[in-house]
Design a protein around this motif. Structure first.
Motif, PDB file in Angstrom:
ATOM      1  N   THR A   1      -9.518  33.976   5.646  1.00 25.14           N
ATOM      2  CA  THR A   1      -9.540  32.921   6.661  1.00 25.14           C
ATOM      3  C   THR A   1     -10.824  33.027   7.458  1.00 25.14           C
ATOM      4  O   THR A   1     -11.460  34.074   7.513  1.00 25.14           O
ATOM      5  CB  THR A   1      -8.335  33.018   7.607  1.00 25.14           C
TER       6      THR A   1
ATOM      7  N   LEU B   1      -9.051  28.199   4.582  1.00 24.39           N
ATOM      8  CA  LEU B   1      -8.544  29.311   3.788  1.00 24.39           C
ATOM      9  C   LEU B   1      -9.234  29.268   2.436  1.00 24.39           C
ATOM     10  O   LEU B   1      -9.309  28.208   1.813  1.00 24.39           O
ATOM     11  CB  LEU B   1      -7.028  29.181   3.616  1.00 24.39           C
TER      12      LEU B   1
ATOM     13  N   LEU C   1      -8.874  29.433  11.785  1.00 30.17           N
ATOM     14  CA  LEU C   1      -7.819  30.261  11.217  1.00 30.17           C
ATOM     15  C   LEU C   1      -8.195  31.716  11.448  1.00 30.17           C
ATOM     16  O   LEU C   1      -9.299  32.143  11.096  1.00 30.17           O
ATOM     17  CB  LEU C   1      -7.652  29.974   9.723  1.00 30.17           C
TER      18      LEU C   1
ATOM     19  N   CYS D   1      -0.871  31.571   7.709  1.00 30.49           N
ATOM     20  CA  CYS D   1      -2.105  31.703   8.487  1.00 30.49           C
ATOM     21  C   CYS D   1      -1.835  31.424   9.966  1.00 30.49           C
ATOM     22  O   CYS D   1      -1.172  30.438  10.306  1.00 30.49           O
ATOM     23  CB  CYS D   1      -3.174  30.732   7.987  1.00 30.49           C
TER      24      CYS D   1
END
Length: 356
Positions: free
Chosen positions: A153, A159, A180, A194
């Motif tokens: 992240t 991601l 993130l 996440c």
């Protein structure tokens, strides 16, 4: 148990088989403590590892070596017994080293502030993989060992999935609404979870990484800076408001708060080698070791008192993949990397593991 570190800490890691915990501090020092349930923790080692802050620390080689990374772009290997330098690479990355993670017994990965990830092979004594996975700092990493894929992240709100077999960035998600900051694998590898800057938890289904398939918005409005997987149904989260919560995933719910750092942002969470202790560091400059069995048992007792039965934390129906998921555009970016902010307050090689 509490340890007053005297300075802001950025990372902690527990020894893989002994009652030792290491911390990386803002002044570049690394502290190593021996802890016991029956006595006060004792500092075993203090090493000035870096000229700038020590952002990342990991035990490697069965706990014989401490590996550390820093904004000075170096990675240092230190002997745990003596505190002596084994080897240092001064240009491990072209940008500040922000994260370290163990992959296998002989490989580790490092991530920097410009989104580059490198994988180091301790047997071959070389950098064996390099990925330009993101456009901003690497905030967290987790490894899917069976698939040989590294999930990362970033502050750029995405991601990424790096395929170590093919040495390529296999896929990258659409931009999220904010940064993130943390990532764990859940549900026997079927879900990627996440944590974000706004306190929303995003869930991705394995193989469908472009868009999140669910969003858990009821946890907190504070950033989720750290996450640990307890089991396939529960995680522990550390937030900007200093709260450490036990959270259920699918069904998504806050089970209850389990610890805190007095309104000071949580920087990192980790389990001891025997999972008897939960370690936490925050901006109060304290390292706290929590009796994990005790705090988890308290949650069971609370649920029993409230409902008359212990909640099973079961999955329920399997979530449909990417149902009604909307494309997310990247909003105005505000840097939330506390490591960068804290550093402002205080002032690729082939032989990295040659001597380990």
């Amino acid at each position: 148990m509490e340890i007053n570190l005297g300075k802001l800490a950025f990372d902690i890691d527990f020894h893989p088989s002994d009652n030792l915990v290491a911390t990386g501090l803002i002044d570049g020092d690394v502290h190593l403590y021996r802890y016991s349930p029956d006595s006060v923790p004792v500092r075993q080692l203090e090493v000035h590892a870096h000229t700038e802050s020590c952002r990342a620390v990991r035990f490697i080689n069965g706990g014989r070596v401490l590996l550390t990374g820093s904004p000075d772009c170096s990675i240092l290997a230190t002997d745990v017994e003596t505190g002596s330098t084994i080897t240092r690479i001064d240009n491990a990355h072209e940008a500040a080293v922000n994260r370290l993670i163990n992959l296998t017994e002989s490989t580790v990965a490092s991530g920097d502030d410009e989104g580059c990830i490198k994988v180091w092979d301790t047997r071959e004594r070389s950098c064996c993989n390099s990925f330009n996975a993101h456009e901003d700092y690497i905030s967290d990493m987790t490894f899917a060992s069976d698939a040989r894929k590294l999930l990362t992240t970033s502050g750029d709100g995405t991601l990424s999935v790096c395929n170590l077999r093919r040495n390529t960035v296999q896929t990258r998600s659409e931009f999220s609404e904010d940064e993130l900051l943390s990532v764990v694998l859940m549900k026997n590898g079927r879900k990627v979870v996440c944590g974000s800057q706004t306190g929303i938890i995003l869930l991705y289904s394995w193989g469908c990484f472009k868009d999140c398939s669910d969003r858990f918005i009821d946890l907190s409005s504070n950033s989720i800076d750290a996450m640990l997987k307890v089991d396939e149904d529960r995680i522990i989260t550390g937030s900007e408001n200093g709260m450490i919560n036990l959270v259920g995933i699918l069904p998504n719910r806050v089970i209850q708060p389990i610890a805190e750092h007095s309104d000071c942002p949580i920087e990192c969470l980790a389990f001891s080698h025997d999972r008897k202790f939960l370690g936490s560091i925050a901006h109060d400059q304290m390292l706290k070791l929590w009796d994990l069995d005790s705090i988890l048992q308290d949650t069971v007792n609370t649920q029993t008192n409230e409902t008359g039965v212990v909640d099973s934390d079961s999955d329920g129906d399997e979530m449909e993949l990417d149902k009604d998921s909307s494309k997310l555009s990247k909003g105005n970016f505000v840097t939330g990397n506390k490591r960068k902010n804290a550093n402002n307050e205080q002032a690729g090689s082939n032989n990295f593991f040659a001597d380990i």
